[in-house]
Design a protein around this motif. Structure first.
Motif, PDB file in Angstrom:
ATOM      1  N   LEU A   2     -54.432  16.824  -6.039  1.00 47.35           N
ATOM      2  CA  LEU A   2     -55.835  17.184  -5.885  1.00 47.35           C
ATOM      3  C   LEU A   2     -56.071  18.542  -6.537  1.00 47.35           C
ATOM      4  O   LEU A   2     -55.345  19.500  -6.270  1.00 47.35           O
ATOM      5  CB  LEU A   2     -56.201  17.230  -4.399  1.00 47.35           C
ATOM      6  N   TYR A   4     -59.380  21.382  -7.912  1.00 53.12           N
ATOM      7  CA  TYR A   4     -60.728  21.798  -7.558  1.00 53.12           C
ATOM      8  C   TYR A   4     -61.392  22.536  -8.713  1.00 53.12           C
ATOM      9  O   TYR A   4     -60.734  23.293  -9.419  1.00 53.12           O
ATOM     10  CB  TYR A   4     -60.699  22.759  -6.362  1.00 53.12           C
ATOM     11  N   VAL A  19     -63.328  21.474   1.904  1.00 48.30           N
ATOM     12  CA  VAL A  19     -63.284  20.215   1.152  1.00 48.30           C
ATOM     13  C   VAL A  19     -62.181  19.324   1.709  1.00 48.30           C
ATOM     14  O   VAL A  19     -62.398  18.135   1.957  1.00 48.30           O
ATOM     15  CB  VAL A  19     -63.070  20.479  -0.354  1.00 48.30           C
ATOM     16  N   LEU A  23     -62.485  15.516   3.188  1.00 55.77           N
ATOM     17  CA  LEU A  23     -61.773  14.407   2.548  1.00 55.77           C
ATOM     18  C   LEU A  23     -60.754  13.748   3.473  1.00 55.77           C
ATOM     19  O   LEU A  23     -60.451  12.565   3.293  1.00 55.77           O
ATOM     20  CB  LEU A  23     -61.085  14.890   1.268  1.00 55.77           C
ATOM     21  N   ARG A  44     -68.606  10.112  -4.251  1.00 53.48           N
ATOM     22  CA  ARG A  44     -69.176  11.203  -3.465  1.00 53.48           C
ATOM     23  C   ARG A  44     -68.790  10.958  -2.017  1.00 53.48           C
ATOM     24  O   ARG A  44     -69.004   9.874  -1.478  1.00 53.48           O
ATOM     25  CB  ARG A  44     -70.687  11.259  -3.581  1.00 53.48           C
ATOM     26  N   VAL A  57     -69.170  16.050  -1.347  1.00 55.36           N
ATOM     27  CA  VAL A  57     -68.069  16.425  -2.239  1.00 55.36           C
ATOM     28  C   VAL A  57     -67.931  15.362  -3.318  1.00 55.36           C
ATOM     29  O   VAL A  57     -67.766  14.180  -3.016  1.00 55.36           O
ATOM     30  CB  VAL A  57     -66.744  16.539  -1.443  1.00 55.36           C
ATOM     31  N   VAL A  59     -65.792  13.711  -6.318  1.00 53.10           N
ATOM     32  CA  VAL A  59     -64.398  13.604  -6.746  1.00 53.10           C
ATOM     33  C   VAL A  59     -64.299  12.653  -7.928  1.00 53.10           C
ATOM     34  O   VAL A  59     -64.861  11.558  -7.903  1.00 53.10           O
ATOM     35  CB  VAL A  59     -63.498  13.085  -5.595  1.00 53.10           C
ATOM     36  N   GLU A  66     -56.799  13.412  -8.451  1.00 56.06           N
ATOM     37  CA  GLU A  66     -58.178  13.512  -7.990  1.00 56.06           C
ATOM     38  C   GLU A  66     -58.664  14.926  -8.256  1.00 56.06           C
ATOM     39  O   GLU A  66     -57.975  15.898  -7.935  1.00 56.06           O
ATOM     40  CB  GLU A  66     -58.261  13.205  -6.497  1.00 56.06           C
ATOM     41  N   HIS A  67     -59.865  15.041  -8.857  1.00 58.61           N
ATOM     42  CA  HIS A  67     -60.421  16.350  -9.178  1.00 58.61           C
ATOM     43  C   HIS A  67     -61.769  16.505  -8.473  1.00 58.61           C
ATOM     44  O   HIS A  67     -62.677  15.695  -8.680  1.00 58.61           O
ATOM     45  CB  HIS A  67     -60.604  16.512 -10.687  1.00 58.61           C
ATOM     46  N   VAL A  68     -61.874  17.534  -7.628  1.00 60.34           N
ATOM     47  CA  VAL A  68     -63.135  17.846  -6.967  1.00 60.34           C
ATOM     48  C   VAL A  68     -63.984  18.607  -7.983  1.00 60.34           C
ATOM     49  O   VAL A  68     -63.685  19.754  -8.314  1.00 60.34           O
ATOM     50  CB  VAL A  68     -62.904  18.687  -5.689  1.00 60.34           C
ATOM     51  N   ALA A  71     -68.984  20.447  -4.866  1.00 55.33           N
ATOM     52  CA  ALA A  71     -69.066  20.469  -3.410  1.00 55.33           C
ATOM     53  C   ALA A  71     -70.186  21.415  -3.003  1.00 55.33           C
ATOM     54  O   ALA A  71     -70.335  22.494  -3.578  1.00 55.33           O
ATOM     55  CB  ALA A  71     -67.748  20.918  -2.790  1.00 55.33           C
TER      56      ALA A  71
END
Length: 80
Positions: A2, A4, A19, A23, A44, A57, A59, A66-68, A71
């Motif tokens: 993950l 961000y 976040v 999640l 979302r 959030v 993603v 996974e990239h946020v 947010a």
């Protein structure tokens, strides 16, 4: 893994910990945002932190990662 978008989190005064709380909460709902310009699926998530802050959030699923990308405080449409 993950990752961000730190600039976006800072812009909306959201922490990575907040976040993560959203999640990882089983009560969080998710919506399909379709596919990004790069061809990756986007979702979302809308949920509540342990402190009671409602967040939305965004993603992006990039291969196994996974990239946020976004947010912020949840919009009114999610709080009804």
């Amino acid at each position: 893994m993950l990752s961000y978008n730190a600039a976006n989190l800072a812009k909306h005064d959201v922490t990575a910990s907040e976040v993560d709380e959203v999640l990882n909460d089983s009560r969080t709902i998710w919506l399909d945002l379709g596919v990004s310009r790069e061809g990756n699926d986007r979702l979302r998530f809308v949920g509540i932190t342990k402190a009671g802050r409602a967040l939305e959030v965004g993603v992006e699923l990039i291969g196994e990662d996974e990239h946020v990308f976004h947010a912020m405080d949840a919009g009114e449409r999610y709080l009804k």
